[in-house]
Design a protein around this motif. Sequence first.
Motif, short mmCIF file in Angstrom:
data_model
loop_
_atom_site.label_atom_id
_atom_site.label_comp_id
_atom_site.label_asym_id
_atom_site.label_seq_id
_atom_site.Cartn_x
_atom_site.Cartn_y
_atom_site.Cartn_z
N ALA A 166 0.82 -1.22 0.00
CA ALA A 166 0.00 0.00 0.00
C ALA A 166 0.84 1.26 0.00
O ALA A 166 0.31 2.36 -0.20
CB ALA A 166 -0.93 0.00 1.22
N GLY A 167 2.14 1.14 0.22
CA GLY A 167 3.02 2.30 0.20
C GLY A 167 2.63 3.33 1.25
O GLY A 167 2.20 3.00 2.36
N ARG A 192 -5.49 -3.13 -4.52
CA ARG A 192 -4.82 -4.43 -4.38
C ARG A 192 -5.55 -5.51 -5.17
O ARG A 192 -4.93 -6.31 -5.89
CB ARG A 192 -4.77 -4.82 -2.91
CG ARG A 192 -3.70 -4.14 -2.08
CD ARG A 192 -3.91 -4.44 -0.60
NE ARG A 192 -2.78 -4.01 0.21
CZ ARG A 192 -2.83 -3.89 1.52
NH1 ARG A 192 -3.96 -4.15 2.18
NH2 ARG A 192 -1.75 -3.50 2.19
N LEU A 193 -6.87 -5.54 -5.03
CA LEU A 193 -7.64 -6.58 -5.70
C LEU A 193 -7.59 -6.42 -7.21
O LEU A 193 -7.45 -7.41 -7.94
CB LEU A 193 -9.09 -6.53 -5.20
CG LEU A 193 -10.03 -7.62 -5.73
CD1 LEU A 193 -9.47 -9.00 -5.41
CD2 LEU A 193 -11.42 -7.46 -5.14
N SER A 194 -7.69 -5.20 -7.71
CA SER A 194 -7.62 -4.97 -9.16
C SER A 194 -6.28 -5.42 -9.71
O SER A 194 -6.20 -6.04 -10.78
CB SER A 194 -7.84 -3.49 -9.47
OG SER A 194 -9.16 -3.09 -9.16
N LEU A 195 -5.19 -5.13 -9.00
CA LEU A 195 -3.87 -5.53 -9.47
C LEU A 195 -3.70 -7.04 -9.38
O LEU A 195 -3.13 -7.66 -10.29
CB LEU A 195 -2.79 -4.82 -8.66
CG LEU A 195 -1.35 -5.10 -9.10
CD1 LEU A 195 -1.15 -4.79 -10.58
CD2 LEU A 195 -0.36 -4.30 -8.27
N LEU A 196 -4.20 -7.66 -8.32
CA LEU A 196 -4.09 -9.11 -8.19
C LEU A 196 -4.85 -9.80 -9.33
O LEU A 196 -4.36 -10.77 -9.92
CB LEU A 196 -4.63 -9.54 -6.82
CG LEU A 196 -4.30 -10.96 -6.36
CD1 LEU A 196 -2.80 -11.21 -6.36
CD2 LEU A 196 -4.89 -11.21 -4.97
N GLU A 197 -6.05 -9.30 -9.64
CA GLU A 197 -6.80 -9.85 -10.76
C GLU A 197 -6.03 -9.67 -12.07
O GLU A 197 -5.98 -10.58 -12.91
CB GLU A 197 -8.16 -9.16 -10.87
CG GLU A 197 -9.13 -9.49 -9.75
CD GLU A 197 -10.41 -8.70 -9.88
OE1 GLU A 197 -10.59 -8.03 -10.93
OE2 GLU A 197 -11.24 -8.74 -8.96
N ALA A 198 -5.43 -8.48 -12.25
CA ALA A 198 -4.69 -8.23 -13.47
C ALA A 198 -3.50 -9.18 -13.62
O ALA A 198 -3.22 -9.67 -14.72
CB ALA A 198 -4.20 -6.77 -13.49
N ALA A 327 -0.11 4.59 -5.66
CA ALA A 327 -0.22 4.56 -4.20
C ALA A 327 0.69 5.60 -3.57
O ALA A 327 0.33 6.22 -2.56
CB ALA A 327 0.14 3.16 -3.69
N VAL A 328 1.86 5.80 -4.14
CA VAL A 328 2.78 6.81 -3.62
C VAL A 328 2.17 8.21 -3.75
O VAL A 328 2.19 9.02 -2.81
CB VAL A 328 4.13 6.76 -4.38
CG1 VAL A 328 4.99 7.95 -4.03
CG2 VAL A 328 4.87 5.47 -4.05
N ILE A 329 1.58 8.49 -4.91
CA ILE A 329 0.98 9.81 -5.15
C ILE A 329 -0.20 10.04 -4.21
O ILE A 329 -0.31 11.08 -3.55
CB ILE A 329 0.55 9.93 -6.62
CG1 ILE A 329 1.77 9.88 -7.54
CG2 ILE A 329 -0.23 11.21 -6.84
CD1 ILE A 329 1.44 9.71 -9.00
N ASP A 330 -1.10 9.05 -4.13
CA ASP A 330 -2.27 9.20 -3.27
C ASP A 330 -1.88 9.27 -1.80
O ASP A 330 -2.43 10.06 -1.04
CB ASP A 330 -3.22 8.02 -3.48
CG ASP A 330 -4.02 8.17 -4.77
OD1 ASP A 330 -3.88 9.21 -5.42
OD2 ASP A 330 -4.76 7.24 -5.12
N GLY A 331 -0.93 8.43 -1.40
CA GLY A 331 -0.54 8.40 0.00
C GLY A 331 0.12 9.68 0.45
O GLY A 331 -0.12 10.16 1.56
#
Length: 493
Positions: A166-167, A192-198, A327-331
């Motif tokens: 999650a950074g 996380r879920l979208s990337l895991l599916e991808a 995640a870095v930008i949003d965090g």
Amino acid sequence: MTTISLPPQQHQQLDPGEPYRGRPVPRALGWALPGGGRAASAEPGVMWQGTTTQVCGMFPFAVSSGAAPPGVPIGHHMHTAEPVGLDPAEWLRQGLVSNTGMWIQGQPGIGKSTIVKRLMTGLVAFGFTAVVPGDVKGEYTRLVEHLDGRVWRIGRGLHSLNPLDAGPLRAALAQTSGDEHARLSETIRARRLSLLEALVVIVRRAEISVTERRLLGAALDLCVDGTTDGEEPIIPDVVRILVSPPLLLLDIAACDSTLAFRRDARDLVNTLELLCAGAIRGLFDRQSSITADLDTPALSLDISALDDDEDEVVAAAMLSSWAWAAAVIDGSAATGRHRNIFRIQDELWRALRVAPGLVERSDRVTRLGRHRGEISAQVTHSLDDLEALPTEADRAKARGMAQRNGVMVLGGMADKELAAINEISPLTASEAAMVRAWAAPPTWMTGSTHPGRGRYLIKSGERMGLPVALSLMPSERDLYNTDTAWQPRTGHA
């Protein structure tokens, strides 16, 4: 040596301004005394527009139509020699564009990466942070290091990147409560879920079922609940949950026993196992060895060490890098350390063409919960890259990605490409002819550079485009050079 002495009169003549020194200087609006030319106010000049025929006799009071928008200096207008700047953020503030996305396209050799690097250098000077997630060829590494930025090299024996990391969002989550805490939690889970599916889709090169999506979501939630403070879930944790399923997973799969579940879920388990034990082993199956810091002027994830790998390896690295950068930008924004971002996505179609559904998932990964204050640059050689995507749905969504950009930077291209571009951003006959003239001719003549090198047409909506010629400083020619592998070698073997 003979010394010549000048008489005093000649000494005085060496300073022609001497007689005028010491005289009073009028104020900007004149002297406030009779005959002093005092003006209470100075009216600004009025700008009038007209055709060349109407104003041709008014020289030197007629000027061109004002093709010098503010921003990073990228060259001179090819018709008027006016300096032209490019800064989608400033253009947005002035109402010139509706969004800050840029689409950059042209034949190989025209200098697409050169204009991106000029923008990157200038925007960093303006206070932006440049983020290059997934630099496939490593062509931005030298510039990032020159700007005192940080380069993380991903590859075997190099740094690793946990797709479920999650950074800085994790730190932001610890600082929030109530509705904001719930919102950030859902943002992290969805990404996380979208990337895991991808990643599953990339490895198997096919879509996943609805049941598999529910199983991944439930297993991911159980992994997150089982981690301690400061830890991030990793893909092997998800595999362990699926191999030893709790009752919740049995209910989702409608299985009566663990054996029946493992038989029904074997394709999903084996796909995840390939992420841990296959060609990608050691890259995305352990904790991240990189850290996030947007206080640096520039940040790059260099995946050039994987450039010769299979497409699925590069695609997995690119999508994981995009997700980590988002995640870095949003965090950073969520923790109050907001910075304007210039994000560069080069060779993006190399990731999206591997399997169906990746266009939508990549959009979720990079846009979900993303805050404003970002300029994005999507770079490609041809809109034919869209046709290489697996399904018509993917191709339609990818065309939408191109259409949503507020600014198009077009280099030399052939008629076929111009026809496709014209459907996204209408070109006049003269603009199309100019861009066509910049295309590489079908000849074997040697000793000349690409005719479109350093020439670009900047379009936004239906307004007239800005034809720009970019010239580089000597230091830039060396720093932006992407053909170092073909430079003559010096010294002896």
